[in-house]
Write an enzyme that holds these catalytic residues in place. Structure first.
Site, PDB file in Angstrom:
ATOM      1  N   GLY A   1      64.522  25.879  30.671  1.00  0.00           N
ATOM      2  CA  GLY A   1      63.782  24.618  30.685  1.00  0.00           C
ATOM      3  C   GLY A   1      64.684  23.425  30.459  1.00  0.00           C
TER       4      GLY A   1
ATOM      5  N   GLY B   1      78.878  38.328   8.354  1.00  0.00           N
ATOM      6  CA  GLY B   1      80.083  39.076   8.045  1.00  0.00           C
ATOM      7  C   GLY B   1      79.815  40.227   7.089  1.00  0.00           C
TER       8      GLY B   1
ATOM      9  CD  GLU C   1      72.345  41.105   7.191  1.00  0.00           C
ATOM     10  OE1 GLU C   1      71.436  40.794   6.427  1.00  0.00           O
ATOM     11  OE2 GLU C   1      72.188  41.087   8.427  1.00  0.00           O
TER      12      GLU C   1
ATOM     13  CG  HIS D   1      56.307  53.591 -15.602  1.00  0.00           C
ATOM     14  ND1 HIS D   1      57.591  53.113 -15.763  1.00  0.00           N
ATOM     15  CD2 HIS D   1      56.327  54.891 -15.997  1.00  0.00           C
ATOM     16  CE1 HIS D   1      58.349  54.085 -16.252  1.00  0.00           C
ATOM     17  NE2 HIS D   1      57.607  55.169 -16.398  1.00  0.00           N
TER      18      HIS D   1
HETATM   19  P1  FAD Z   1      66.373  31.565  18.517  1.00  0.00           P
HETATM   20  O1  FAD Z   1      65.926  32.843  17.947  1.00  0.00           O
HETATM   21  O2  FAD Z   1      67.820  31.339  18.712  1.00  0.00           O
HETATM   22  O3  FAD Z   1      65.607  31.428  19.895  1.00  0.00           O
HETATM   23  C1  FAD Z   1      65.857  30.416  20.790  1.00  0.00           C
HETATM   24  C2  FAD Z   1      65.590  30.927  22.176  1.00  0.00           C
HETATM   25  O4  FAD Z   1      65.562  29.825  23.066  1.00  0.00           O
HETATM   26  C3  FAD Z   1      66.648  31.867  22.721  1.00  0.00           C
HETATM   27  O5  FAD Z   1      66.064  33.084  23.113  1.00  0.00           O
HETATM   28  C4  FAD Z   1      67.251  31.134  23.904  1.00  0.00           C
HETATM   29  O6  FAD Z   1      67.553  31.994  24.992  1.00  0.00           O
HETATM   30  C5  FAD Z   1      66.123  30.202  24.291  1.00  0.00           C
HETATM   31  N1  FAD Z   1      66.557  28.990  24.962  1.00  0.00           N
HETATM   32  C6  FAD Z   1      67.522  28.130  24.574  1.00  0.00           C
HETATM   33  N2  FAD Z   1      67.587  27.075  25.407  1.00  0.00           N
HETATM   34  C7  FAD Z   1      66.631  27.283  26.346  1.00  0.00           C
HETATM   35  C8  FAD Z   1      66.200  26.545  27.468  1.00  0.00           C
HETATM   36  N3  FAD Z   1      66.750  25.387  27.796  1.00  0.00           N
HETATM   37  N4  FAD Z   1      65.213  27.053  28.215  1.00  0.00           N
HETATM   38  C9  FAD Z   1      64.633  28.249  27.906  1.00  0.00           C
HETATM   39  N5  FAD Z   1      64.995  28.965  26.845  1.00  0.00           N
HETATM   40  C10 FAD Z   1      65.969  28.493  26.069  1.00  0.00           C
HETATM   41  N6  FAD Z   1      67.307  35.602  10.206  1.00  0.00           N
HETATM   42  C11 FAD Z   1      66.484  36.156   9.311  1.00  0.00           C
HETATM   43  O7  FAD Z   1      65.568  35.494   8.852  1.00  0.00           O
HETATM   44  N7  FAD Z   1      66.635  37.448   8.915  1.00  0.00           N
HETATM   45  C12 FAD Z   1      67.633  38.233   9.381  1.00  0.00           C
HETATM   46  O8  FAD Z   1      67.731  39.401   9.010  1.00  0.00           O
HETATM   47  C13 FAD Z   1      68.533  37.672  10.327  1.00  0.00           C
HETATM   48  N8  FAD Z   1      69.529  38.410  10.828  1.00  0.00           N
HETATM   49  C14 FAD Z   1      70.360  37.865  11.756  1.00  0.00           C
HETATM   50  C15 FAD Z   1      71.404  38.639  12.237  1.00  0.00           C
HETATM   51  C16 FAD Z   1      72.274  38.116  13.185  1.00  0.00           C
HETATM   52  C17 FAD Z   1      73.385  38.980  13.722  1.00  0.00           C
HETATM   53  C18 FAD Z   1      72.076  36.785  13.670  1.00  0.00           C
HETATM   54  C19 FAD Z   1      72.974  36.232  14.714  1.00  0.00           C
HETATM   55  C20 FAD Z   1      71.048  36.018  13.171  1.00  0.00           C
HETATM   56  C21 FAD Z   1      70.190  36.534  12.202  1.00  0.00           C
HETATM   57  N9  FAD Z   1      69.155  35.778  11.657  1.00  0.00           N
HETATM   58  C22 FAD Z   1      68.324  36.332  10.723  1.00  0.00           C
HETATM   59  C23 FAD Z   1      68.912  34.392  12.065  1.00  0.00           C
HETATM   60  C24 FAD Z   1      67.763  34.337  13.073  1.00  0.00           C
HETATM   61  O9  FAD Z   1      68.087  35.133  14.184  1.00  0.00           O
HETATM   62  C25 FAD Z   1      67.501  32.910  13.505  1.00  0.00           C
HETATM   63  O10 FAD Z   1      67.322  32.099  12.374  1.00  0.00           O
HETATM   64  C26 FAD Z   1      66.252  32.820  14.366  1.00  0.00           C
HETATM   65  O11 FAD Z   1      66.375  33.633  15.504  1.00  0.00           O
HETATM   66  C27 FAD Z   1      65.986  31.377  14.792  1.00  0.00           C
HETATM   67  O12 FAD Z   1      64.846  31.326  15.560  1.00  0.00           O
HETATM   68  P2  FAD Z   1      64.636  30.164  16.638  1.00  0.00           P
HETATM   69  O13 FAD Z   1      63.351  30.493  17.314  1.00  0.00           O
HETATM   70  O14 FAD Z   1      64.800  28.860  15.996  1.00  0.00           O
HETATM   71  O15 FAD Z   1      65.842  30.323  17.662  1.00  0.00           O
HETATM   72  P1  NAI Z   2      77.269  31.731   7.082  1.00  0.00           P
HETATM   73  O1  NAI Z   2      77.119  30.285   7.002  1.00  0.00           O
HETATM   74  O2  NAI Z   2      76.336  32.616   6.348  1.00  0.00           O
HETATM   75  O3  NAI Z   2      78.727  32.145   6.549  1.00  0.00           O
HETATM   76  C1  NAI Z   2      79.889  31.656   7.117  1.00  0.00           C
HETATM   77  C2  NAI Z   2      81.027  31.912   6.158  1.00  0.00           C
HETATM   78  O4  NAI Z   2      82.243  31.672   6.832  1.00  0.00           O
HETATM   79  C3  NAI Z   2      81.015  31.003   4.940  1.00  0.00           C
HETATM   80  O5  NAI Z   2      81.171  31.777   3.784  1.00  0.00           O
HETATM   81  C4  NAI Z   2      82.189  30.065   5.177  1.00  0.00           C
HETATM   82  O6  NAI Z   2      82.798  29.640   3.986  1.00  0.00           O
HETATM   83  C5  NAI Z   2      83.115  30.952   5.979  1.00  0.00           C
HETATM   84  N1  NAI Z   2      84.040  30.224   6.840  1.00  0.00           N
HETATM   85  C6  NAI Z   2      83.803  29.134   7.586  1.00  0.00           C
HETATM   86  N2  NAI Z   2      84.890  28.780   8.277  1.00  0.00           N
HETATM   87  C7  NAI Z   2      85.853  29.686   7.961  1.00  0.00           C
HETATM   88  C8  NAI Z   2      87.199  29.869   8.356  1.00  0.00           C
HETATM   89  N3  NAI Z   2      87.777  29.037   9.219  1.00  0.00           N
HETATM   90  N4  NAI Z   2      87.896  30.903   7.835  1.00  0.00           N
HETATM   91  C9  NAI Z   2      87.303  31.761   6.961  1.00  0.00           C
HETATM   92  N5  NAI Z   2      86.028  31.630   6.552  1.00  0.00           N
HETATM   93  C10 NAI Z   2      85.315  30.616   7.050  1.00  0.00           C
HETATM   94  O7  NAI Z   2      77.309  32.062   8.652  1.00  0.00           O
HETATM   95  P2  NAI Z   2      77.160  33.424   9.425  1.00  0.00           P
HETATM   96  O8  NAI Z   2      77.445  34.580   8.545  1.00  0.00           O
HETATM   97  O9  NAI Z   2      77.929  33.259  10.674  1.00  0.00           O
HETATM   98  O10 NAI Z   2      75.625  33.451   9.776  1.00  0.00           O
HETATM   99  C11 NAI Z   2      75.038  32.395  10.565  1.00  0.00           C
HETATM  100  C12 NAI Z   2      73.604  32.212  10.229  1.00  0.00           C
HETATM  101  O11 NAI Z   2      72.821  33.316  10.618  1.00  0.00           O
HETATM  102  C13 NAI Z   2      73.409  31.995   8.754  1.00  0.00           C
HETATM  103  O12 NAI Z   2      73.041  30.664   8.556  1.00  0.00           O
HETATM  104  C14 NAI Z   2      72.324  32.914   8.355  1.00  0.00           C
HETATM  105  O13 NAI Z   2      71.294  32.194   7.766  1.00  0.00           O
HETATM  106  C15 NAI Z   2      71.838  33.571   9.640  1.00  0.00           C
HETATM  107  N6  NAI Z   2      71.744  34.998   9.381  1.00  0.00           N
HETATM  108  C16 NAI Z   2      70.806  35.453   8.506  1.00  0.00           C
HETATM  109  C17 NAI Z   2      70.737  36.773   8.169  1.00  0.00           C
HETATM  110  C18 NAI Z   2      69.736  37.210   7.181  1.00  0.00           C
HETATM  111  O14 NAI Z   2      68.835  36.456   6.870  1.00  0.00           O
HETATM  112  N7  NAI Z   2      69.809  38.411   6.645  1.00  0.00           N
HETATM  113  C19 NAI Z   2      71.645  37.760   8.744  1.00  0.00           C
HETATM  114  C20 NAI Z   2      72.620  37.172   9.613  1.00  0.00           C
HETATM  115  C21 NAI Z   2      72.628  35.853   9.920  1.00  0.00           C
END
Ligand code: FAD
Ligand code: NAI
Length: 471
Positions: free
Chosen positions: A118, A189, A191, A450
């Protein structure tokens, strides 16, 4: 080009923010479309985030327990090994089951799922470059931007998703690397580093800051690091990465030096995971032309009703400010739609839990100690270790502790921090307490079954204003 109908709402992005907003809007009687370009619904979370990572975390944990603990638990197995291809297939099954499920939910609620990318033409028009090669224009009264985020790049580090990977590549490695460097000791990192460590990789986390956990409570971060070290994860804190380059042997040379300066060191590993944060994704969205303001980090600027500066266009989720969490995006999706429909919505940013799904899990909500101090609050701290909890003992899974921070005067719970088995489920009790303004005594006087892990939560609350019984 084909012209589609007139919508009340077009949501751009089908992640947890976008698809939830679309379902809610349809339920409230709005004619709604959800535009998603990746070919499946569920966004980062379902496709390459929360869901596949939790599948790998679960199964790698089972292997780790079988490998390291079965014998002491009186279970004898021979010939134990990992079949990575099968583990990956199971992960994919959980992903497709759920993404298809979202497609069904949109259909059930009569929201249109439009497959394509979009672009905002103006506040009343979204053009879609369809995945089938056609283009169309959707006319609409409202737009919600829910386009999420993508991994932040590191200048000079070239991602190939094979040996230098982001989380996306780290969720699909074809073989278990012998050695791995994780750049960034934040949530991703820790996880995904855990997953590969458990499966046998020699993993080192290089973190710029002096603590892991990207801003979690300092005591808890220290304890968490110790727990991960026991599980064979290595850490180089206060260290910055200078470069990471593939060498002739197909491995990666990573040059690091102390954050404060000092001698450089080259580490050579099989795989490098870059996890230094994520940035908003707004490429080709037409924000410039539509005049939608973004801040210096590229996040769409919104007010408390999720309105952008352009009337008729709102934004939610990872693409705006705040924690990048799926449940935060979902809450905002519902609230934004309710603001459109009735002018009233609600998201309590003081009560958004964070969970790291390692084992033990780490979970927290509300203020940590440094934040309470910075706000000049007078507070009590109550702690209770899982080593004093009977259920954790029976499970021989007693690493971790609970720390409750409550207001000294009112006893209201300000923050809860848990490391322990099931912390991610247990934190819901603390979130509810904060949402309802409960005191720690309210919880301590609530009967908990408990033997359960949640008794530890009750006792930590007891320890804030009185003494715990079992510790
Ligand atoms: P997104 O999930 O990024 O969705 C956005 C969507 O929009 C995408 O599918 C993209 O393709 C689509 N899009 C973008 N631009 C366009 C366009 N122009 N037209 C049409 N479609 C478009 N969060 C948690 O709470 N718990 C977790 O355990 C967790 N684990 C994570 C593990 C990893 C490895 C990563 C990378 C993230 C994790 N997160 C977790 C973070 C979580 O995935 C995000 O916070 C969440 O997906 C954000 O939701 P959103 O809907 O804002 O965006
Ligand atoms: P993050 O913000 O959690 O961690 C990034 C880390 O990288 C920080 O500790 C920072 O100090 C370090 N860093 C930054 N620049 C660096 C450098 N140049 N050299 C070395 N270290 C550096 O970001 P991350 O892990 O990439 O996750 C992104 C997002 O995805 C987070 O905001 C998180 O909320 C979401 N996420 C959530 C999960 C969950 O809810 N369980 C699981 C995975 C992602």
């Amino acid at each position: 080009a084909t012209a589609a109908g007139q919508y009340d709402l077009v949501v751009i992005g089908g992640g947890p923010g976008g698809y939830v907003a679309a379902i809610k809007a349809a339920q409230l009687g709005m004619k709604t479309a959800c535009v998603e370009g990746r070919g499946s619904l569920g966004g980062t979370c379902l496709n390459v985030g929360c869901i596949p990572s939790k599948s790998l975390l679960h199964n790698s944990h089972l292997y780790h327990v079988a490998h390291e603990e079965f014998t002491k638990r009186g279970i004898e197995v021979t010939g134990l090994k990992v079949n990575l291809a099968t583990m990956m297939k199971q992960k994919e099954k959980s992903v497709t089951g759920l993404t298809k499920g979202i497609e069904f939910l949109l259909k059930k609620n009569k929201a249109d799922y439009i497959k394509g990318w979009g672009k905002i033409v103006n506040a009343g028009e979204v053009s879609v470059a369809g995945l089938d090669g056609t283009t169309s224009t959707l006319k609409t009264k409202n737009i919600i931007i829910a386009t999420g985020s993508e991994p932040s790049p590191f200048p000079g580090v070239e991602i190939d998703e094979k040996v230098i990977v982001t989380s996306t590549g780290a969720l699909s490695l074809e073989k278990i690397p012998e050695s791995m460097i994780v750049i960034g000791g934040g949530v991703i990192g820790l996880e995904l580093g855990s997953v590969w460590t458990r499966l046998g990789s020699k993993t080192t986390v290089v973190e710029y800051a002096d603590a892991i956990g990207a801003g979690m409570d300092a005591d808890m971060a220290k304890l968490f690091q110790k727990t991960l070290q026991k599980q064979h994860m290595n850490f180089k804190l206060g260290t910055k990465v200078i470069s990471a380059k593939k060498n002739a042997a197909g491995k990666v040379d990573v040059v690091v030096e102390p954050s404060k300066g000092g001698p450089r060191e080259t580490l050579t590993v099989d795989v490098v995971l870059l996890s230094i944060g994520r940035r908003p994704f707004t490429q080709n969205l037409g924000l410039d032309k539509a005049g939608v303001k973004v801040d210096n980090k590229g996040r769409v600027v919104t007010d408390h009703e999720f309105k952008t500066n352009v009337p008729g266009i709102r934004a939610i989720g990872d693409v705006i400010a705040g924690p990048m969490l799926a449940h935060k995006s979902e809450e905002e999706g519902i609230a934004a739609v309710e603001y459109i429909k009735s002018g009233h919505g609600h998201v309590n940013y003081n009560a958004i839990p964070s969970v790291i799904y390692t084992h033990p899990e780490v979970a927290w909500v509300g203020l940590n100690e440094a934040e309470a101090k910075a706000k000049g609050l007078q507070y009590n701290v109550g702690t209770f270790p899982f080593s004093a909890n009977s259920r954790a003992k029976t499970m021989d899974d007693a690493d971790g502790t609970i720390k409750i921070i409550s207001d000294k005067k009112t006893d209201k719970i300000l923050g809860a921090h848990i490391i322990g088995p099931g912390a991610g489920e247990m934190i819901a009790e603390a979130v509810l307490a904060i949402e309802y303004g409960a005191s720690s005594e309210d919880i301590a006087r609530t009967c908990h079954a408990h033997p359960t892990l949640s008794e530890a939560f009750k006792e930590a609350c007891m320890a804030t204003y009185d003494k715990a019984i079992h510790f």
